[in-house]
Design a protein around this motif. Structure first.
Motif, PDB file in Angstrom:
ATOM      1  N   ALA A   5       0.834  -1.203   0.000  1.00  0.00           N
ATOM      2  CA  ALA A   5       0.000   0.000   0.000  1.00  0.00           C
ATOM      3  C   ALA A   5       0.871   1.256   0.000  1.00  0.00           C
ATOM      4  O   ALA A   5       0.559   2.245  -0.672  1.00  0.00           O
ATOM      5  N   TYR A  35       1.230   4.264  -2.914  1.00  0.00           N
ATOM      6  CA  TYR A  35       1.046   5.657  -2.501  1.00  0.00           C
ATOM      7  C   TYR A  35       2.273   6.505  -2.846  1.00  0.00           C
ATOM      8  O   TYR A  35       2.152   7.648  -3.295  1.00  0.00           O
ATOM      9  N   GLN A  80      -3.990  -0.193   5.442  1.00  0.00           N
ATOM     10  CA  GLN A  80      -2.696  -0.443   4.797  1.00  0.00           C
ATOM     11  C   GLN A  80      -2.588  -1.829   4.188  1.00  0.00           C
ATOM     12  O   GLN A  80      -1.486  -2.381   4.079  1.00  0.00           O
ATOM     13  N   ASN A 123      -2.755  -4.850   1.266  1.00  0.00           N
ATOM     14  CA  ASN A 123      -2.388  -4.981  -0.136  1.00  0.00           C
ATOM     15  C   ASN A 123      -3.551  -4.489  -0.999  1.00  0.00           C
ATOM     16  O   ASN A 123      -4.697  -4.886  -0.783  1.00  0.00           O
ATOM     17  N   PRO A 124      -3.309  -3.633  -1.988  1.00  0.00           N
ATOM     18  CA  PRO A 124      -4.400  -3.133  -2.839  1.00  0.00           C
ATOM     19  C   PRO A 124      -5.242  -4.244  -3.461  1.00  0.00           C
ATOM     20  O   PRO A 124      -6.448  -4.078  -3.657  1.00  0.00           O
ATOM     21  N   GLN A 158      -7.621  -5.252  -0.736  1.00  0.00           N
ATOM     22  CA  GLN A 158      -8.571  -4.154  -0.514  1.00  0.00           C
ATOM     23  C   GLN A 158      -9.651  -4.150  -1.589  1.00  0.00           C
ATOM     24  O   GLN A 158     -10.824  -3.938  -1.300  1.00  0.00           O
TER      25      GLN A 158
END
Length: 431
Positions: free
Chosen positions: A150, A154, A246, A248-249, A252
């Motif tokens: 994450a 970003y 936070q 892992n995308p 998410q």
């Protein structure tokens, strides 16, 4: 130094020992190893590796001294090339990458991802697992070497899959190392990509918490702050997933479309969270006692009557359930038995029908054969014998026809009996 063998693992150990001894960054170590490497490759026989040490503080690390002694021994020999490659790879490409830099301050702009991945792969075969652990923790302490998925998304406008693989390898190798701490295992929650992987990490954190907690509590006086840190991990790792904090995308993305109030995965997380809060409460763990009241009296008659009544009710329920099961089994057995009988009768009927049809067919063929034989005999007979041949043919044909009629009569009888039986059993009539 009779058993000394120079290889990648040997040099990494010396490199880490020097960093620890100097308590300095990678630049000083790089400059030192660069100097001694140039000395080893200097064609001047008066220049030795150990003489270069005069420019530096006294080095106490035995591993470093062993490497330097070996470098002096191979000076001018073919082995010096391999030693140079190893030192430059570790010092210049892994710990302090310098290639393509304009200056020392330009280090952050150099991408050594490929070299890092190669180095991690080589470390998987190291025998010294503590050395591997120390190196990995060194990487993990610098953002340029390690970021959570994450954070990487970003901090970087374009995600680098190769770098992401290096970050995950560092975390995974730490968690799998025999020296892994509870925090190392919990760190893996940032890298999992599916709900099932998240549950596995949570389970491992809880199991590891029990092991470490038992070890700490077995001491005469456990470290209370250490116990607090241990107890905090289970709730922390579960809450990170519950709060999508936070993660892992990839994970998410999966969880964002689910209904947290009515989803099996989130329900399991809530159960884990409740277990963490109940089981790992600091006051309960540190201040719990085991004292229990022990009765001084036998059971009273009233208590025994209550127990017997309860047992009797349970037995009645079990008896009723057993009787119901027995009756159901009996009904099923009777139905199966009747069905088997019907299937057996149907098989016999079909078999009798096939035999009857085959018999009538054979009798019909016999009639045809009688005609054919008779005609052949008439053709062969002379003028005076033709009449006798015709009489004989007529007799054989009539006999064959009689046999056919008897077969047809038997089939009609069989069909009549079948119809009568099916009517009696209330079944559909099969013709």
């Amino acid at each position: 130094m009779p058993d000394f063998k120079f290889d990648l693992e040997t040099f990494v150990r010396a490199y880490m020992d020097l960093k620890k001894e100097w308590q300095n960054g990678s630049r000083a170590c790089y400059e030192f190893w660069d100097s001694v490497t140039r000395a080893m490759n200097n064609n001047d026989s008066n220049v030795s590796v150990n003489k270069v040490l005069g420019d530096y503080r006294d080095i106490k690390s035995g591993t470093v001294k062993n490497v330097l002694k070996y470098m002096d021994d191979v000076k001018g020999k073919p082995e010096a090339r391999d030693v140079t490659n190893t030192i430059q790879f570790v010092a210049e490409q892994v710990f302090f990458p310098k290639q393509n830099r304009k200056s020392f301050d330009d280090n952050l702009y150099y991408d050594n991802t490929t070299y890092m991945q190669m180095f991690l792969n080589r470390m998987k075969s190291f025998k010294d697992k503590q050395l591997v652990y120390d190196v990995l923790k060194q990487f993990q302490s610098f953002s340029g070497y390690y970021q959570k998925p994450a954070e990487e998304v970003y901090n970087n406008s374009v995600k680098n899959p190769a770098k992401a693989g290096v970050y995950k390898d560092i975390a995974t190798m730490l968690a799998n190392n025999e020296n892994a701490t509870l925090e190392d295992i919990a760190e893996m929650i940032y890298f999992v990509e599916t709900p099932d992987e998240a549950l596995k990490i949570i389970n491992d954190v809880f199991a590891r918490t029990d092991e470490i907690l038992d070890k700490e509590l077995s001491k005469d006086v456990p470290g209370t702050e250490r116990v607090r840190d241990i107890l905090a991990q289970p709730s922390s790792v579960v809450n990170k997933v519950l709060n999508l904090n936070q993660l892992n995308p990839s994970l998410q993305k999966i969880l964002n479309v689910r209904d947290g109030s009515n989803d099996e995965f989130f329900n399991q997380l809530k159960q884990w969270s409740q277990m963490a809060n109940n089981k790992y409460d600091f006051n309960k763990v540190i201040g719990s006692g085991d004292a229990q009241y022990v009765t001084n009296y036998e059971n009273t008659l009233e208590q025994e009557n209550i127990d017997l009544t309860n047992q009797n009710e349970e037995l009645k329920k079990e008896k009723g359930a057993l009787e119901q099961s027995r009756n159901q089994f009996r009904d099923n057995f009777d139905r199966e038995k009747l069905l088997n009988k019907k299937m057996e009768q149907r098989y016999n009927d079909e078999r009798a029908a096939r035999i009857s049809v085959e018999k009538m067919l054979q009798k019909a063929l016999d009639v045809i054969a009688a005609y054919e034989r008779g005609n052949q005999e008439i053709d062969k007979a002379g003028v005076f014998n033709k009449a006798a041949a015709k009489v004989k043919m007529k007799e054989e044909v009539e006999n064959a026809k009689d046999e056919l009629k008897r077969a047809e009569a038997e089939e009609k009888k069989r069909m009549a009996e079948l119809v009568a039986r099916q009517k009696a059993m209330g079944e559909a009539i099969s013709i």
